[in-house]
Motif scaffolding. Sequence first.
Motif: not given
Lengths: 119, 882
Positions: B342-343, B346, B832, B835
Amino acid sequence: MTLQEDSKSRIELMQGTLDMLVLRTLVLGPAHGHEIAKHIQRTTDDVLQVEHGSLYPALHRLERKGWVASKWEMPKGGKREFKYYRLTPAGKKQLTAEHSKWRRLVASIGRVMEPAREG
Amino acid sequence: MAIRRKLESWLSWFPWYRRREREADLARELREHLALEAQEQRAAGLSADEAGHAAHRALGNVLRIEEDVRSAWGFQWLETPIRDVRYGLRQLRRSPGFTAVAVLTLALGIGANTAVFSLLDAVLLRPLPYSHPNHLFQLFPTQAGHAMTSTSYPDFEDWKEQSRTFQEMAAYEQDDLNVTGTSSPERLRALFSTPGLFGLLGTHPALGREFGAEDGAHVVLLSYGLWQRRYAADPGIIGKSIYLDASAYAVLGVLPPAFYFPPVEYEGGLTAQVFVPAIPNTGRGWNYLRVIGRLAPGATEHEAQTEMNGIAARLAKAYPNPNRGPRIVLGRLPEVAASGMRRTGWILFGAVGFVLLIACVNMANLLLAQGATRENEIAIRNMVGATRLRITRQLLTENLLLAAFGGLLGIVLADWALPVLASAVPENTMFFTRVHDVGVHLDSAVFAFCALAAVFSAILFGVLPAWHATRPAPTTRVTPRKGGMRGALIALEVALSLVLLAGAGLMLRSLIRLMDVDPGFPTQGLMTMDLNLSGNNYASPQEQAAFFDRVLGRLKSLPAVVSAGAVTNLPLTRNDTWNGFEIPGAHARKGVAGYHAASPDYFRTMGIPLLAGRELSNYDAARSPLVGVISRSMARKYWPHQNPIGTSIVIEPVVATATPKGTSIHTERQQLEVVGIVGDVRQLGLDDTPASELYIPYAQWPSEEMSLVVRTKSRPSSLIPMVEKAIWSADPDQPVTEVRTMDEWVAKEAASRRFLLQLIGAFALTALLLATVGIYGVVSYRTRQRTHEIGIRLALGAQKAEVLRMVLRQGILIVGFGLAAGILAAAAMARLIGNFLYGVSPLDPLTYLGAAALLAAVALLASYIPARRAARVDPAVALRSE
């Protein structure tokens, strides 16, 4: 007849009212546009000015709504066909509704304008 | 008859239905009216001419009446837009340059969004191929408060038996199996599941049937893809046997084409190709099964949670075990399946959304400029009675047309970009698995999205300019406010571009840092492959070790091979087997290390340096004392002040014994002497810190699954056929998998970051291009507006350099605002992608300055060209231009 006289002695019709008058006229039997216009003018002693121009959009609007139906027909003893409009059952219902609405409106306006008569 | 009338009344709503007939009818009706009226007037004594005029006067304007009647027919809803569209098309044709730039700008924005959407649609949005996937849950046991993936077979049985809120539960485990016979041997992803799995998912085999409890262990279902590829879609395969790990399995059925399982990331591999019954293990300490359940009708997630916690608490009490907590975590399967993606999804969508925003800002600017040139036209329309709403609607129609063309071209671009995009998706990621499972293509959802994006952008870029163009009091000169708005739009565009550029810059710097990491050995000239000896061919550990000896011997004899070694869990492959050990003595302590079985030549082949003691040797045989070599990090961590060489540690290898109820697992304590220290390697990946690794001779610690490393003199990939041949000469039924050069592993390490970098980089470059066009457009437009003023300045003696500076100053001011805003926005958004960063802070000043400098340089160039043109203006010409 001058323009000024016009506006004094004749009353412009609102759209909804014209529709009602057209429907009411057709209760007497099928009629074409010219007849309808003349009939309204005659019965109101020329007080109600039916713009011939606004009559046709009104007729087509009523037909669209299914309240009147139309057909080209030869009048009795005539030589040319005219487009005759007649009331449909839905149109009759609509006229009844419009009529009672109008009656209520006139009565209530009357009560405001001439309260003495009520008492 | 009634049906026909109904149909006709329905059809009559469409303006084209019997249009000519209706029009003729109306004309005739009005004609007859005029004739009747004229007749009456003549009867009243007027002449023929006068009667005709009087009739016309009484009826009024025939054209207007006809127009009114048409509107009574109720076609305006369709006719006005059609007229607007026609007029709009004419307008667009009249300025082909503007139209081309606009359509191209929009196509870039919409196309990029459509392509990314179709990728995300495939991996994130499309529902899982099971019935009512929202009622499916994955059940995670807990350990010390953390959710764990797997549980034991007895626990699963207890959960299943005691739960009322779950109508069904199934457990599964994934592993690989060697398939042999017919064509060349191959390693397949296998799913070992309890019999209820397919019923629970609501999946019916496309061919044959699923397995039940009565079928025994040696039955198999094939995935549709495997059946097509390996078995040539042969329907006669049902009932036949195939050989998996050297045992015969009867093929019961083939699963449907759209089916895939599990939907949850599992060691980054592909989803299962063969489905076989799970093998029950009786030990409660042996956690190896993942559990999914389907909620019973009427049961809520909350009820299920409460019930499962109760069951877990009871089990924890009945079978005290430090590994098991009194809680079970429930995860809705679709959410669990999407969690790893998901990350990324997005981030991509956000980045590409920025591109569309920039395209829209550019469009708004273009339209504002165009609005200025159309002021006359709009003023005239206003004068002849068009309302502001009417004109706005006309302008918006034109915008929608542009967006529609942009969208169409965008679809073409997306269709072209999709295969490129899909092939850029790195292997060993869930994205790849899902793309592989469901495929990426333009479907109705994608088209709907594209249409939505087009309409959305038309509104976004169109409303402001349309509002502006239709201001009630048209001015002939550009007001300063309007210039300000165009400037603000450019600043916004610069800011958005900077966010993308900074993001791409951070990713680029991470990637460079990552590639600079020393993995602990020279990666060039190394080839690796996996051998798994599962099955009955090499049942005993001694046989397994002997097989690897034989294979290594053959490899070493190849002319291009320098040396060859074997190990379990190669570095950089993200695999490791962690186990505990104990350091006995007065201060006994426990530790954890990654355990590896290794061949004596492993370190020499890899180029991992020996730091102290000795390497593993051929004399460390199965029956000689257990020895091990440790990594430098392990030595430093557990023997910070001593020399570990010569000390003994206690390890507890797992021993499996077959019992009537299944396999029983227990551990055995053994002493191991540390004989050497070797250099650190990045076991779990380049971005991971070196950790404790323990290498034990594979003769003493045999494994049926090992990776081979071969150091070669020539290009490693050229040796693949020879190496495979050497292995197959030792055993023709042995699959060789994951054949890669070590450099490929390194590239793979960086693959997901590179994927993100490629995409964000592409978006950033697009943004830069659009911003350049936008800045150029605004500065040159403004300069043109000021030609007269510049002419006066030059005539009064201003120097060309001054004019140049004046024009540039404008551009720089706007861009400066944009850069400042962009840096703030980028800093806010950089978290965002935190990571995905490595070795660089999300607020890395160098990156931000670099991105800003790049944008500033481009902006300067884009304003320099019109500025220079302005400075060259001939004052006489400029003054005459007014």
